[in-house]
Design a protein around this motif. Structure first.
Motif, PDB file in Angstrom:
ATOM      1  N   GLY A 169       0.812  -1.214   0.000  1.00  0.00           N
ATOM      2  CA  GLY A 169       0.000   0.000   0.000  1.00  0.00           C
ATOM      3  C   GLY A 169       0.841   1.257   0.000  1.00  0.00           C
ATOM      4  N   GLY A 170       1.921   1.232   0.749  1.00  0.00           N
ATOM      5  CA  GLY A 170       2.800   2.402   0.808  1.00  0.00           C
ATOM      6  C   GLY A 170       3.449   2.710  -0.522  1.00  0.00           C
ATOM      7  N   ARG A 188      -6.244   8.914  -1.500  1.00  0.00           N
ATOM      8  CA  ARG A 188      -5.232   7.945  -1.913  1.00  0.00           C
ATOM      9  C   ARG A 188      -5.500   6.585  -1.289  1.00  0.00           C
ATOM     10  NH1 ARG A 188      -1.513  12.436  -1.300  1.00  0.00           N
ATOM     11  NH2 ARG A 188      -0.691  11.615   0.667  1.00  0.00           N
ATOM     12  N   ARG A 189      -5.888   6.574  -0.030  1.00  0.00           N
ATOM     13  CA  ARG A 189      -6.185   5.300   0.639  1.00  0.00           C
ATOM     14  C   ARG A 189      -7.351   4.585  -0.046  1.00  0.00           C
ATOM     15  NH1 ARG A 189      -5.731   7.592   6.865  1.00  0.00           N
ATOM     16  NH2 ARG A 189      -3.457   7.392   7.069  1.00  0.00           N
ATOM     17  N   GLU A 198      -9.334   0.482  -4.337  1.00  0.00           N
ATOM     18  CA  GLU A 198      -9.995   0.323  -5.644  1.00  0.00           C
ATOM     19  C   GLU A 198      -9.077  -0.386  -6.640  1.00  0.00           C
ATOM     20  OE1 GLU A 198     -11.058   4.184  -6.985  1.00  0.00           O
ATOM     21  OE2 GLU A 198     -12.686   4.463  -5.547  1.00  0.00           O
ATOM     22  N   LEU A 199      -7.814   0.015  -6.652  1.00  0.00           N
ATOM     23  CA  LEU A 199      -6.858  -0.582  -7.587  1.00  0.00           C
ATOM     24  C   LEU A 199      -6.630  -2.059  -7.287  1.00  0.00           C
ATOM     25  CD1 LEU A 199      -4.322   2.372  -7.655  1.00  0.00           C
ATOM     26  CD2 LEU A 199      -5.543   1.481  -9.658  1.00  0.00           C
ATOM     27  N   LEU A 200      -6.512  -2.396  -6.010  1.00  0.00           N
ATOM     28  CA  LEU A 200      -6.280  -3.796  -5.643  1.00  0.00           C
ATOM     29  C   LEU A 200      -7.490  -4.665  -5.995  1.00  0.00           C
ATOM     30  CD1 LEU A 200      -4.444  -3.357  -2.211  1.00  0.00           C
ATOM     31  CD2 LEU A 200      -3.450  -3.738  -4.475  1.00  0.00           C
ATOM     32  N   VAL A 201      -8.688  -4.111  -5.852  1.00  0.00           N
ATOM     33  CA  VAL A 201      -9.886  -4.826  -6.283  1.00  0.00           C
ATOM     34  C   VAL A 201      -9.894  -4.979  -7.801  1.00  0.00           C
ATOM     35  CG1 VAL A 201     -12.402  -4.694  -6.451  1.00  0.00           C
ATOM     36  CG2 VAL A 201     -11.268  -4.160  -4.287  1.00  0.00           C
ATOM     37  N   LEU A 202      -9.530  -3.908  -8.507  1.00  0.00           N
ATOM     38  CA  LEU A 202      -9.533  -3.914  -9.969  1.00  0.00           C
ATOM     39  C   LEU A 202      -8.636  -5.003 -10.535  1.00  0.00           C
ATOM     40  CD1 LEU A 202     -10.456  -2.528 -12.603  1.00  0.00           C
ATOM     41  CD2 LEU A 202      -8.510  -0.973 -12.359  1.00  0.00           C
ATOM     42  N   VAL A 203      -7.479  -5.239  -9.907  1.00  0.00           N
ATOM     43  CA  VAL A 203      -6.551  -6.257 -10.415  1.00  0.00           C
ATOM     44  C   VAL A 203      -6.838  -7.643  -9.846  1.00  0.00           C
ATOM     45  CG1 VAL A 203      -4.738  -4.572 -10.865  1.00  0.00           C
ATOM     46  CG2 VAL A 203      -4.770  -5.787  -8.670  1.00  0.00           C
ATOM     47  N   GLY A 204      -7.916  -7.759  -9.080  1.00  0.00           N
ATOM     48  CA  GLY A 204      -8.362  -9.077  -8.648  1.00  0.00           C
ATOM     49  C   GLY A 204      -7.667  -9.645  -7.435  1.00  0.00           C
TER      50      GLY A 204
END
Length: 257
Positions: free
Chosen positions: A107-108, A125-126, A131-137
């Motif tokens: 995350g950092g 940003r948090r 959102e990004l981690l969900v997007l990449v599965g």
């Protein structure tokens, strides 16, 4: 207006007077997947690093031009290149365990990309990281945010690196052998993720690989590289159907398309 996001013209890269890339030309159209395919030592990774002006010490661009979205990359200052990298061109490296900094959390490290390249505040940003981690599965993104690279499996690390690469909304994603250290099942899942991201985020992708079988299922265009030279390029379906260069034919003999 040009139909190409990236154009490489007559690029020659040397180290100790040896040509690693020799008079190479490459075009990457907007919203396309272009594969740069060749064997180990062919010069394809050097091409990718030259586009980002990240060549190792001792490597030099002897001649050539690299145009990205109308700008000449090789003329840009290092400060301007730092703004370009991450913001407009993202990079997915072959081995994320070594590409990530081991002493900072996942995350950092994604947060740093957002801090440098976006106007988002801390709370935004948090939220964007999740959102990004969900997007990449990635499963359980709340946990992954606090994990360090060594705490993730190879497939999870690769997804986390993709999340970092797309964080600031780049136009071009360069993926250097992104599945070579994964098993066949994970390779297919990562390639499916790239296809999804291309469509959802309106990305162009440069896929650097040795696997012409993967190219046949993934790429719109392909450039074949050997001994530092691009010997053939064009639409993937045309080159696979009727390869003109002996090296391309040799690559095709190793797969079932």
């Amino acid at each position: 207006m040009s139909s190409n996001l990236l154009v490489v013209e007559d690029l020659t890269v040397t180290v100790a007077q040896k040509k690693i890339v020799s008079a190479a030309n490459l075009e990457i159209p907007f919203l396309s997947v272009t594969a740069l395919v060749g064997g180990s030592g062919s010069g394809k990774t050097t091409m990718g690093l030259a586009i980002l002006k990240l060549l190792p010490l001792g490597f030099n661009v002897q001649q050539g031009r690299i145009w990205f979205d109308g700008r000449e990359v090789l003329d840009l200052s290092e400060e301007r290149m730092r703004l370009l990298r991450g913001k407009e061109i993202g990079m997915v490296f072959q081995e994320p365990l070594y590409a990530f900094n081991p002493v900072f959390s996942i995350g950092g490290q994604i947060a740093e990309v957002l801090r440098v390249h976006t106007p988002l505040n801390l709370c935004q940003r948090r939220a964007r990281i999740l959102e990004l981690l969900v997007l990449v599965g990635l499963p359980n993104p709340q946990r992954v945010v606090g994990n360090y690279p060594h705490q993730l499996s190879g497939g999870m690390r690769q997804r986390a690196m993709i999340a970092q690469a797309i964080a600031a909304g780049p136009k071009l994603l360069i993926a250097d052998e992104p599945t070579s250290n994964l098993d066949v099942t994970l390779q297919a899942k990562i390639m499916e993720l790239f296809r999804k991201l291309k469509d959802e985020l309106k990305l162009s992708i440069l896929l650097i690989t040795h696997d012409l079988g993967m190219v046949s299922h993934m790429a719109d265009r392909v450039a074949v590289m050997t001994q530092g030279r691009i010997v053939e390029q064009g639409m993937t379906k045309d080159i696979l159907k009727d390869p003109q260069h002996p090296y391309t034919r040799t690559l095709l003999e190793t797969i079932k398309v």
